[in-house]
Enzyme design. Sequence first.
Site, PDB file in Angstrom:
ATOM      1  N   LYS A  23       0.820  -1.211   0.000  1.00 27.85           N
ATOM      2  CA  LYS A  23       0.000   0.000   0.000  1.00 27.85           C
ATOM      3  C   LYS A  23       0.862   1.273   0.000  1.00 27.85           C
ATOM      4  O   LYS A  23       0.394   2.340  -0.397  1.00 27.85           O
ATOM      5  CB  LYS A  23      -0.972  -0.006   1.190  1.00 27.85           C
ATOM      6  CG  LYS A  23      -1.910  -1.212   1.246  1.00 27.85           C
ATOM      7  CD  LYS A  23      -2.566  -1.524  -0.068  1.00 27.85           C
ATOM      8  CE  LYS A  23      -3.513  -2.715  -0.074  1.00 27.85           C
ATOM      9  NZ  LYS A  23      -2.957  -4.007   0.350  1.00 27.85           N
TER      10      LYS A  23
ATOM     11  N   TYR B 290     -12.107 -14.901   2.695  1.00 27.86           N
ATOM     12  CA  TYR B 290     -11.172 -13.827   3.032  1.00 27.86           C
ATOM     13  C   TYR B 290     -10.736 -13.920   4.491  1.00 27.86           C
ATOM     14  O   TYR B 290     -11.575 -14.040   5.397  1.00 27.86           O
ATOM     15  CB  TYR B 290     -11.822 -12.465   2.781  1.00 27.86           C
ATOM     16  CG  TYR B 290     -10.914 -11.320   3.196  1.00 27.86           C
ATOM     17  CD1 TYR B 290      -9.996 -10.783   2.315  1.00 27.86           C
ATOM     18  CD2 TYR B 290     -10.970 -10.812   4.500  1.00 27.86           C
ATOM     19  CE1 TYR B 290      -9.143  -9.771   2.706  1.00 27.86           C
ATOM     20  CE2 TYR B 290     -10.115  -9.797   4.899  1.00 27.86           C
ATOM     21  CZ  TYR B 290      -9.205  -9.288   3.996  1.00 27.86           C
ATOM     22  OH  TYR B 290      -8.359  -8.290   4.393  1.00 27.86           O
TER      23      TYR B 290
ATOM     24  N   TYR C 266      -2.971 -12.544   2.709  1.00 28.97           N
ATOM     25  CA  TYR C 266      -2.678 -12.200   1.310  1.00 28.97           C
ATOM     26  C   TYR C 266      -1.456 -12.929   0.741  1.00 28.97           C
ATOM     27  O   TYR C 266      -1.561 -13.738  -0.165  1.00 28.97           O
ATOM     28  CB  TYR C 266      -2.432 -10.686   1.181  1.00 28.97           C
ATOM     29  CG  TYR C 266      -3.607  -9.820   1.466  1.00 28.97           C
ATOM     30  CD1 TYR C 266      -4.547  -9.541   0.479  1.00 28.97           C
ATOM     31  CD2 TYR C 266      -3.793  -9.245   2.726  1.00 28.97           C
ATOM     32  CE1 TYR C 266      -5.630  -8.715   0.729  1.00 28.97           C
ATOM     33  CE2 TYR C 266      -4.885  -8.410   2.987  1.00 28.97           C
ATOM     34  CZ  TYR C 266      -5.785  -8.158   1.988  1.00 28.97           C
ATOM     35  OH  TYR C 266      -6.846  -7.349   2.226  1.00 28.97           O
TER      36      TYR C 266
HETATM   37  C1  LIG Z   1      -3.767  -5.281   0.185  1.00 26.69           C
HETATM   38  C2  LIG Z   1      -2.803  -6.392   0.125  1.00 26.69           C
HETATM   39  C3  LIG Z   1      -2.694  -7.203  -1.017  1.00 26.69           C
HETATM   40  C4  LIG Z   1      -3.607  -7.098  -2.190  1.00 26.69           C
HETATM   41  O1  LIG Z   1      -3.383  -5.974  -2.972  1.00 26.69           O
HETATM   42  P1  LIG Z   1      -4.605  -5.332  -3.746  1.00 26.69           P
HETATM   43  O2  LIG Z   1      -4.051  -4.159  -4.426  1.00 26.69           O
HETATM   44  O3  LIG Z   1      -5.620  -4.982  -2.675  1.00 26.69           O
HETATM   45  O4  LIG Z   1      -5.156  -6.339  -4.673  1.00 26.69           O
HETATM   46  C5  LIG Z   1      -1.730  -8.183  -1.030  1.00 26.69           C
HETATM   47  N1  LIG Z   1      -0.918  -8.389   0.026  1.00 26.69           N
HETATM   48  C6  LIG Z   1      -1.015  -7.641   1.139  1.00 26.69           C
HETATM   49  C7  LIG Z   1      -0.106  -7.964   2.264  1.00 26.69           C
HETATM   50  C8  LIG Z   1      -1.952  -6.622   1.236  1.00 26.69           C
HETATM   51  O5  LIG Z   1      -2.034  -5.905   2.356  1.00 26.69           O
END
Ligand SMILES: *Cc1c(COP(=O)(O)O)cnc(C)c1O
Length: 346
Positions: free
Chosen positions: A62, A275, A301
Site C-alpha cells: 500500500k 477472506y 494475502y
Molecule cells: C492489500 C494487500 C494485497 C492485495 O493488494 P490489492 O491491491 O488490494 O489487490 C496483497 N498483500 C497484502 C499484504 C496486502 O495488504
Amino acid sequence: MATAETLDPPCAQIDFDKFARVPLCHQPTPIEPMPRLSELLGGPRIFIKRDDCTGLATGGNKTRKLEFLVGEALKENADMLVTQGAVQSNHVRQTAAAACKVGMKCHVLLERRVPGRDPSYEETGNVLLDNIFGATHEFREAGLNMNAEAEAVTEKLRAEGHRPYFIPGGGSNPTGALGYANCAQEIADQTKASGQHFDWLVMGTGSTGTQAGLVAGFHAIGHALPVMGVSVRQPREHQMSAVHALTQKTLEKLGATGVPLSKILVDDGYVGEGYGIPADTTLEAIRLTAQQEGILLDPVYSAKGMAGLIGMVRRGFFKPTDNVLFLHTGGATALFAYQDQILGTL
Ligand SMILES: *Cc1c(COP(=O)(O)O)cnc(C)c1O
C-alpha cells in the site's frame, strides 16, 4: 552473463512527474533469488520482489499507492485521511503511518469481515499499530458497502469542519494503481540493468489495485511479462472483471491504450473458506517460505499468493527452465492475529 536472447527488449518510460506524489517508500525494492525453496519444490527458479521492504511502518504494497494518493490529498489541501478495510487491514496501518509522516489526522472504518475470531483479533497485529499511529477508528459489521460507508463518514467529517481526503479500500483507484504502474517500470529497469529475464510475475490479488497497476504499467511501457493474480477472496470471473475495469481506468490516466480482458490472469484455487481464513495451503506457504528462506509471509494475502505459486509449480504450470518472480506484498504484522491457527501447523 546476459546474452542477447535472455535480455528483454527495450521498453518505453512512463513520465510519473506529471502526477502529484510524496516520497514514502524505499525504492527500488530488491529482487532476490529463493534458491532453497526452488530446490525443495524442484521446479522453475523462483525469485522474490521485496515489496515487504517498502519501509513505511514495516512496509507492504500500500505504500507505493499512498505516494500518489497522499500526493493528491496534499494538493487538495486535506488535513485528514479517511479510509476503510477489514479489521486486520495492512492498508489501514500504512495509511495511518503515512498520515503521521505528512502531519495529517487519520480516521478509519474497520469491517468485521472475518467470522469467528476471538476478541484479541480487534486489538493485536495491525490494530495495535493503527492505535500507535494515533488513527481513530469505528467498526462496521460484515457485508456493507464499505466504500459507501466511508464516503458518508467523510462527508460528515467535512460538515464538522475537517478537510478529509477519502481513500477507497486498499487504495485501489486509478491514482493508487499508479504506484504499481511505477513498480512495473521499476521491475523493467531492474531486469534491464541486471540482464535477468522473468517469465511470470505472481502475487496475491484482493482490492485489485496492485494487479491492475502492474498490468497497466507493463502494457504502457511495452513489456510482455504476464501477471498472475492469486485471488484471496473473490471467484475468478468476478476478480478478473474488477481488475480489468481498474486496469482500463489506470491506462486512461496514463494516456495509454486499453488491454483486452484476456490479459487479466487470475487463479482462485487458493482462497480456501474465504477472506482472512487461512487454508492448509496458506499455512504451508508460511512455513516453507519461513523455513527455507527466512522470509515472513502473512496469512491473509501474501501466503495465499505463495500457495498459488507453489500449487502451480506442483501441477506443472511452469516450464522447468522458467524464471518466476513472486511479488511479496507484505502483511506479516497480521501473523500475530493468527497465532492460534499457525502454531498448530509448524
Ligand atoms: C492489500 C494487500 C494485497 C492485495 O493488494 P490489492 O491491491 O488490494 O489487490 C496483497 N498483500 C497484502 C499484504 C496486502 O495488504
